[in-house]
Scaffold this motif. Structure first.
Motif, short mmCIF file in Angstrom:
data_model
loop_
_atom_site.label_atom_id
_atom_site.label_comp_id
_atom_site.label_asym_id
_atom_site.label_seq_id
_atom_site.Cartn_x
_atom_site.Cartn_y
_atom_site.Cartn_z
N GLY A 1015 6.17 74.88 -10.28
CA GLY A 1015 5.05 75.63 -10.85
C GLY A 1015 4.96 75.39 -12.34
N VAL A 1016 3.74 75.22 -12.85
CA VAL A 1016 3.51 74.94 -14.28
C VAL A 1016 2.71 76.09 -14.85
CG1 VAL A 1016 2.62 73.30 -15.97
CG2 VAL A 1016 3.47 72.48 -13.76
N VAL A 1017 3.25 76.75 -15.87
CA VAL A 1017 2.57 77.87 -16.51
C VAL A 1017 2.53 77.61 -18.01
CG1 VAL A 1017 3.22 79.51 -14.71
CG2 VAL A 1017 4.70 79.21 -16.71
N GLY A 1018 1.75 78.42 -18.67
CA GLY A 1018 1.60 78.28 -20.11
C GLY A 1018 0.25 78.79 -20.53
N ARG A 1019 0.12 79.06 -21.80
CA ARG A 1019 -1.14 79.54 -22.33
C ARG A 1019 -2.21 78.47 -22.20
NH1 ARG A 1019 -4.29 80.65 -26.74
NH2 ARG A 1019 -4.68 82.85 -27.17
N THR A 1020 -3.47 78.87 -22.13
CA THR A 1020 -4.55 77.88 -22.05
C THR A 1020 -4.50 76.97 -23.28
OG1 THR A 1020 -6.06 79.43 -23.13
CG2 THR A 1020 -6.07 79.40 -20.73
N GLY A 1021 -4.64 75.68 -23.03
CA GLY A 1021 -4.56 74.70 -24.11
C GLY A 1021 -3.15 74.26 -24.41
N SER A 1022 -2.18 74.65 -23.56
CA SER A 1022 -0.78 74.28 -23.83
C SER A 1022 -0.43 72.89 -23.34
CB SER A 1022 0.16 75.31 -23.18
OG SER A 1022 -0.04 75.35 -21.77
N GLY A 1023 -1.33 72.25 -22.56
CA GLY A 1023 -1.07 70.89 -22.10
C GLY A 1023 -0.80 70.78 -20.62
N LYS A 1024 -1.03 71.85 -19.86
CA LYS A 1024 -0.74 71.82 -18.43
C LYS A 1024 -1.61 70.79 -17.71
CE LYS A 1024 -1.78 76.13 -17.77
NZ LYS A 1024 -2.29 76.43 -19.10
N SER A 1025 -2.94 70.88 -17.88
CA SER A 1025 -3.83 69.94 -17.20
C SER A 1025 -3.65 68.53 -17.73
CB SER A 1025 -5.29 70.38 -17.38
OG SER A 1025 -5.51 71.64 -16.77
N THR A 1026 -3.22 68.41 -18.98
CA THR A 1026 -3.02 67.08 -19.56
C THR A 1026 -1.88 66.34 -18.85
OG1 THR A 1026 -3.72 67.99 -21.68
CG2 THR A 1026 -2.66 65.84 -21.72
N LEU A 1027 -0.91 67.08 -18.32
CA LEU A 1027 0.14 66.44 -17.53
C LEU A 1027 -0.45 65.65 -16.38
CD1 LEU A 1027 2.85 69.26 -17.29
CD2 LEU A 1027 3.08 67.09 -18.51
N VAL A 1171 5.16 68.81 -4.95
CA VAL A 1171 3.96 69.58 -5.31
C VAL A 1171 4.12 70.12 -6.72
CG1 VAL A 1171 2.48 71.53 -4.71
CG2 VAL A 1171 3.62 70.24 -2.89
N LEU A 1172 3.14 69.80 -7.56
CA LEU A 1172 3.07 70.34 -8.92
C LEU A 1172 1.87 71.28 -8.96
CD1 LEU A 1172 3.57 67.01 -10.94
CD2 LEU A 1172 5.32 68.59 -10.15
N THR A 1173 2.11 72.55 -9.30
CA THR A 1173 1.06 73.57 -9.24
C THR A 1173 0.88 74.22 -10.60
OG1 THR A 1173 1.62 74.03 -6.93
CG2 THR A 1173 0.27 75.65 -8.08
N ILE A 1174 -0.33 74.15 -11.12
CA ILE A 1174 -0.70 74.90 -12.32
C ILE A 1174 -1.36 76.18 -11.85
CG2 ILE A 1174 -2.14 74.95 -14.38
CD1 ILE A 1174 -1.91 71.94 -14.54
N ALA A 1175 -0.86 77.32 -12.30
CA ALA A 1175 -1.40 78.60 -11.82
C ALA A 1175 -1.34 79.63 -12.93
CB ALA A 1175 -0.63 79.07 -10.60
N HIS A 1176 -2.35 80.51 -12.92
CA HIS A 1176 -2.35 81.65 -13.83
C HIS A 1176 -1.85 82.90 -13.11
CE1 HIS A 1176 -5.48 79.45 -16.46
NE2 HIS A 1176 -4.27 79.25 -16.91
N ARG A 1177 -1.89 82.89 -11.79
CA ARG A 1177 -1.34 83.99 -11.02
C ARG A 1177 0.15 83.72 -10.79
NH1 ARG A 1177 -6.05 84.58 -6.39
NH2 ARG A 1177 -7.72 85.36 -7.78
#
Length: 1221
Positions: A1015-1027, A1171-1177
């Motif tokens: 799971g990948v978490v972080g504040r918006t703009g931290s680079g999650k989607s860039t990965l 599986v790499l998952t970016i989630a806010h929940r």
């Protein structure tokens, strides 16, 4: 005699000195160009003596005798003196225009005082074009000279460097005039129907607010019954029709040339004819050609002005209509590509008709006069050639009908191609993620192939027209001459030259007739298309928000809907954020005044402070089109900040918390929704059930029915209140047997002429069909190369290039390649070789003409060199300012909901008017520059004609006459099953989207083991989607490596890499088409497999309800909700047999229950996959093997959830604690 020569020589020398003095004055700070005023009287005094002397010299046969050089010298000196005098008088009447003169014409200056310094003249961008210029200056375009000088110096770099439009051509003035004419036509239509009841006052007047009539444009009956052609006629008809007088005068003067030529040839055939007769013929040729050129130039320029006004009116009307049209009507009738084509191709077709209308009556008129003059020359012999020409009229009609039919089909396929290309550009990230470039390239190529099939038919039909009309002059000439001889007449030089000239004038209207007819038919088709768009009903918000039964575009059955203060608009934060291509501050202000304290409060409340701090220019940083340079959470918060800054009384918040993490969601709830908006009416739709306890009223809905307290009804409330504001737009022989009656000489010449005619017809046919074939090949190759280059371009290219500019390449520019360029190239080559042929013949017949070629060539070179630089810059600026008009239109169509909700339609119309004004300025000056060159080239032609006639007279007197993504060339060979394990490793990965921007990934190093769930978490703009972007090589790394099963991804071909990865992107983009086409565009899976994937994603009930796999999803998936679209993207991933799955906030827009089911599906179906998952929940990744925490592009934590929760300093632990609270 010697004294006379000396006197004339001194006079010429004095004039040369005077001209030099004038040049010095012109370059001084005083800029005097005509000398002292008293000099004019001294110049006029010797004029009678000079005129009498010249007449005496020309009448005396001794002076032109070359055997007496002194007398010839005296004649030449006297003529030079007279020419110098004439030039001075013209200069005095029309003084040269210096740049200081136009500085006084600035719209900001009221005085015309001389500048104190030579360099203090104003920028040409502050000068009003043409207004205030003298008659001679307008006639010769002297007012354009300062701009041409700046262009030659390379100073025309920006649109603001050019002149302002004349006041009556300003877009605002044209638009007001056009709308007044529209209202007049509307009232006339009501009067004709007998409806004399005065129209009711506007509801806004009744409720205390006032709206400009210009903002209420075409409503009700105006749209229903007023024809666009009728309004154009009323607005521009009188002025345009009066220009027909100039056309008539030009046509009459053009026929004077053959008649004067006949007189001149008769004079040359007659021995002992007085020289005065030849002089009068030469003078007549001069004046006829001079005034004919002048009138034609004025006519062309004035027509361009009218067409420019009509263009401004049409574009403004289409834009205004798009802002006010009913959403349901627009979605049902037109797609986004079609609406864009109304403003581009269709408008161009209608405007081009302005250049063709006067030819409709001019062609028959010229044809009739030419026939009559031919009859006077050769009698009934002209009937033979004319009959051949008339036989082509029925053929031309058949060809025209075929051309019109194919043009309709071609435009239909072009609309489909532009629509598909628009979707591809909007969904380019999805296409690259799934490696679908080849599929969509083939799909676009299929549309283009169908379009080209009709274009090919049009080109070959045009080739037939070109062949028939191109070879017709020769055929008519030879048939006429043979018939004339067979009738017993004798051919003379005068007859031959005059007949050839008249045949050329006869063929000119006939050959232009196909083009005129084609332009007329294209204009009619385009006018009908625009008319259908303008007939769509407008959205009547007053009727919608009424105290009784309401009618909407969604066909609801009844009910009452009450909204207090609706006229002030809503503050809208849509579920799909709409971001303008502007700076962050401009997006937030959205046209409102800047209030520093309130602005900072809004930025802080919407959690944008940290984001602005990391941007290179803070809130002055320009975001890409639709905010492509921002993350999904940043876009959502920017759209929310824009809504808050509007300071409305009612706010419609459609799930603004879904795209942000838990901390930011709490911040937005406390500081924004419950903070700065606490005294406002707020309707919030959200799936974050932890916030429902803060609501005053919570409603739960199921299948459109309120069932109990819950969290999902808000979405339906928004649709009910906002449906009228959000349009669901989805968003071109006779056999000579009587040779015995002819002399051998006549037989010889006719045989030679006939052979030349035959060769001419063969080469004409070869040229016509070769150009048709070459045009089709060029259209095919250029489109394929353009499409291939765009699809291979990096994501950075799409982030920095407005989509409207790219779309313009595939619409207007391709139209130029398809139609305009081959047409003009054909004309250019024909004129070049025709000119060379004429020069050869003229040089053979009049050797003296060769003497004038060098000065004429130098004059032409200087003229075109002076013109070329400015023309090139103006063409560039025209293209540069046209793209913003189209991109702004496309952007407006995408954000109609936000624009209408905030009552900002008027401001956007003003913005469209401003952008259109810039383009109109450049286009007007480009047309003026062409006419500037045209009048000078025409004057050179007048000099040539006059010079040849004078040489002929003299010879007769002396009896001497008879980015992108480059494929990797050396890729390592990897097995087809790669990557078998699913091992992912980042080694010191550094990535920056563009030079000057901060690193989105800053030294990322991590290892994901095979089959691991991270799971990948972080504040918006931290680079999650860039990965994920780096993993898919959407953006190349600046440093470091990414390894899959030990293989460096930079060494693997893009197609192979992306085909081995699966992704559920953050933006669930769907394409127009069926559910089947969106799930499996390449047709690799059976329907059973597709239905199984839908069942796993809990989408089967929804898909079955709308019609199954063959159901249309609408443009960009508008038939489905955002959450349903995300589920459909999950089904895509299930169909991908990849060992590595990337999930980018895929369940942000679905409810909690559905989210749990989906997480269970992912765990079951991807049990052995990485599986790499970016989630806010946070709850969605609590069962992950490990959690990766990102901050500012760096890895700050990477461990199991349990271990991270046991650490007091863990960021992840704080996120989990915040969720529990």
């Amino acid at each position: 005699m010697y004294l006379d020569v000396l006197a004339d020589g001194c006079a010429v020398l004095a004039w040369l000195v005077h001209f030099r003095a004038l040049l010095v004055l012109q370059r001084s700070i005083y800029r005097r160009t005509s000398g002292p005023s008293v000099l004019l009287l001294l110049v006029i005094l010797p004029i009678p003596n000079l005129v009498v002397s010249l007449l005496a010299y020309t009448q005396d046969a001794i002076y032109p005798d070359l055997a007496k050089p002194l007398r010839v010298a005296r004649l030449v000196l006297a003529a030079t003196r007279g020419l110098s005098l004439l030039v001075y008088l013209l200069a005095f009447a029309a003084p040269c225009v210096g740049e200081w003169s136009y500085a006084s014409m600035s719209v900001n200056d009221a005085d015309s005082s001389l500048p104190l310094l030579e360099s203090s003249y104003q920028d040409t961008g502050e000068v009003v074009a043409e207004d205030g210029s003298s008659f001679i200056s307008r006639l010769m375009y002297l007012w354009l000279n300062p701009l041409l000088k700046r262009g030659r110096r390379g100073e025309l770099e920006r649109p603001c460097d050019v002149y302002l439009l004349p006041r009556r051509l300003r877009t605002s003035a044209v638009r007001r005039h056009f709308l007044r004419c529209w209202k007049d036509c509307q009232q006339g239509a009501e009067t004709q129907r007998g409806n004399t009841t005065p129209r009711p006052a506007n509801r806004n007047l009744q409720n205390g607010t006032w709206t400009s009539p210009l903002q209420e444009e075409l409503s009700g009956i105006a749209v229903e019954e007023v024809g666009l052609l009728k309004v154009l006629h009323k607005a521009f008809g009188l002025r345009y029709y009066l220009l027909g007088v100039l056309k008539l005068a030009g046509n009459m003067l053009s026929f004077a040339g053959p008649l004067l030529l006949s007189s001149l040839v008769h004079y040359m055939e007659e021995e002992g004819a007085p020289i005065s007769r030849g002089a009068w013929c030469a003078t007549g040729l001069f004046f006829s050609t001079f005034f004919s050129a002048l009138i034609r130039n004025i006519f062309a320029f004035e027509v361009s002005k009218v067409s420019l006004s009509a263009r401004a009116a049409l574009i403004s009307t289409i834009y205004g209509k798009a802002l006010r049209v009913s959403g349901g009507g627009l979605a049902a009738r037109f797609t986004l590509g079609e609406v864009v084509n109304f403003m581009t191709t269709d408008t161009d077709h209608v405007i081009n008709f302005f250049n063709s209308f006067h030819e409709v009556w001019s062609v028959p008129f010229q044809f009739s006069i030419a026939l009559y003059l031919l009859y006077l020359q050769v009698g009934v012999a002209f009937l033979g050639g004319v009959c051949v020409a008339l036989l082509l009229v029925p053929l031309n009609k058949v060809l025209a009908l075929k051309i019109m039919e194919n043009n309709k089909h071609m435009l239909t396929h072009k609309d489909s191609r532009v629509k598909l290309m628009t979707e591809v550009l909007f969904g380019i990230r999805v296409i690259k993620f799934y490696n679908w470039e080849a599929y969509f390239a083939q799909k676009i190529a299929d549309c283009r192939r169908q379009e080209l099939s009709h274009l090919k038919a049009i080109k070959y039909l045009d080739a037939v027209c070109v062949y028939t009309w191109g070879s017709l002059p020769i055929v008519i000439s030879i048939i006429t001459f043979v018939t004339y001889v067979l009738l017993g007449h004798e051919l003379t030089a005068a007859k031959v030259f005059t007949t050839l000239s008249l045949v050329g004038m006869l063929i000119l209207p006939l050959s232009s007739f196909p083009w005129v007819l084609n332009a007329t038919l294209e204009a009619k088709v385009s006018l009908d298309r625009i008319q259908r768009f303008l007939k769509l009903p407008n959205q009547d918000l007053d009727a919608y928000f009424s105290h009784g039964r309401f009618i909407t575009s969604l066909c609801r059955r009844g009910g009452d809907l009450y909204v207090q203060g609706r006229e002030d608009g809503f503050g809208l934060a849509a579920q799909e954020p709409w971001i303008q291509h502007a700076t962050v501050r401009d997006n937030i202000l959205f046209g409102r005044d800047y209030n520093s304290s309130f602005y900072q409060a809004v930025v802080e409340a919407c959690a944008l402070t940290d984001d602005l701090n990391i941007l290179p220019n803070g809130d002055r940083t320009e975001v890409g089109e639709n905010g492509v340079t921002l993350s999904g959470g940043q876009k959502a918060r920017l759209a929310l900040a824009r809504a808050v800054y509007m300071e409305k009384d009612i706010f419609l918040l459609d799930d603004p918390l879904g795209a942000v993490d838990t901390d930011v969601a709490h911040h937005l709830m406390e500081r924004c929704i419950m903070g700065i908006l606490r005294r406002k009416t707020r309707i919030l739709c959200t799936h974050r059930i932890e916030f429902v306890d803060k609501a005053d009223v919570v409603i739960l809905m199921d299948n459109g029915t309120i069932i109990k307290t819950g969290s999902e009804l808000c979405n339906c409330i928004l649709k009910c209140v906002f449906s009228p504001l959000i349009p669901r737009c989805s968003v071109n022989i006779m056999e000579t047997t009587a040779f015995a009656n002819m002399t051998s000489e006549v037989k010889f010449y006719l045989t030679v002429y006939g052979s030349i005619a035959g060769a001419n017809t063969v080469f004409t046919a070869f040229r016509a069909f070769l150009f048709a074939y070459g045009g089709i090949r060029a259209a095919t190759v250029v489109h394929n190369r353009l499409l291939d280059t765009v699809l291979k371009a990096t994501v950075t290219f799409f982030d920095t290039t407005p989509l409207g500019r790219i779309l313009n390449r595939f619409s207007s520019d391709l139209y130029s390649v398809d139609d305009t360029l081959p047409f003009f190239l054909n004309i250019l080559l024909a004129n070049i070789f025709g000119l060379l042929g004429m020069l050869v013949v003229m040089s053979y017949g009049l050797p003296w003409f060769l003497v004038s070629l060098l000065p004429l060539g130098l004059l032409y070179h200087c003229t075109q060199s002076f013109y070329r630089h400015t023309s090139r810059d103006l063409k560039r600026l025209c293209s540069l300012t046209l793209s913003p008009v189209y991109s702004h239109f496309s952007e407006t169509l995408s954000g109609l909901g936000t624009i209408r909700a905030s009552s900002s339609a008027s401001r956007f119309e003003e913005e469209n008017e401003r952008r259109l004004e810039q383009n109109q300025r450049c286009l007007f000056l480009s047309n003026a520059a062409m006419q500037w060159l045209d009048i000078r080239l025409q004057m050179i032609g007048v000099i040539v004609v006059t010079g040849i006639s004078v040489i002929a007279v003299i010879q007769h007197q002396f009896k001497s006459i008879d980015p992108g993504e480059q494929p990797v060339s050396m890729c390592p060979i990897v097995p087809t099953s790669w990557p078998e394990q699913g091992w992912v490793e980042f080694r010191g990965a550094v990535l920056s989207y563009r030079e000057g921007l901060p690193n989105a990934l800053d030294g990322v190093s991590l290892v994901v083991r095979p089959g691991e769930k991270v799971g990948v978490v972080g504040r918006t703009g931290s680079g999650k989607s860039t990965l994920f972007l780096a993993l898919f090589r959407m953006v190349e790394l600046n440093q470091g490596q990414i390894l899959l099963d030990g293989v460096d991804t930079s060494q693997v071909g893009l197609a192979q890499l992306r085909s081995k990865l699966a992704i559920i992107p953050q933006d669930p983009f769907l394409f127009s088409g069926t559910v089947r086409e969106n799930l499996d565009p390449c047709g690799c899976h059976s329907d059973l497999r597709l239905l199984e994937a839908l069942e796993h994603c809990h989408l089967s009930p929804v898909i079955n309800r709308i019609g199954g796999l063959g159901a249309e999803v609408g443009e960009r998936g508008k038939s489905l909700s955002l959450g349903q679209r995300q589920l459909l993207c999950l089904a895509r991933a299930l169909l991908t047999e990849a060992n590595i799955l990337c999930i980018d906030e895929a369940t942000a827009s679905v409810d909690q229950k559905t989210d749990k089911l989906l997480q269970q599906t992912i765990r079951e179906k991807f049990q052995d996959k990485t599986v790499l998952t970016i989630a806010h929940r946070i709850n969605t990744i609590m069962d992950s093997d490990r959690v990766l925490v990102m901050r500012s592009g760096k890895v700050v934590e990477f461990d199991t959830p349990a271990d991270l929760c046991q650490r007091d300093d863990s960021i992840f632990c704080k996120l989990v604690g915040g969720r529990r609270e």
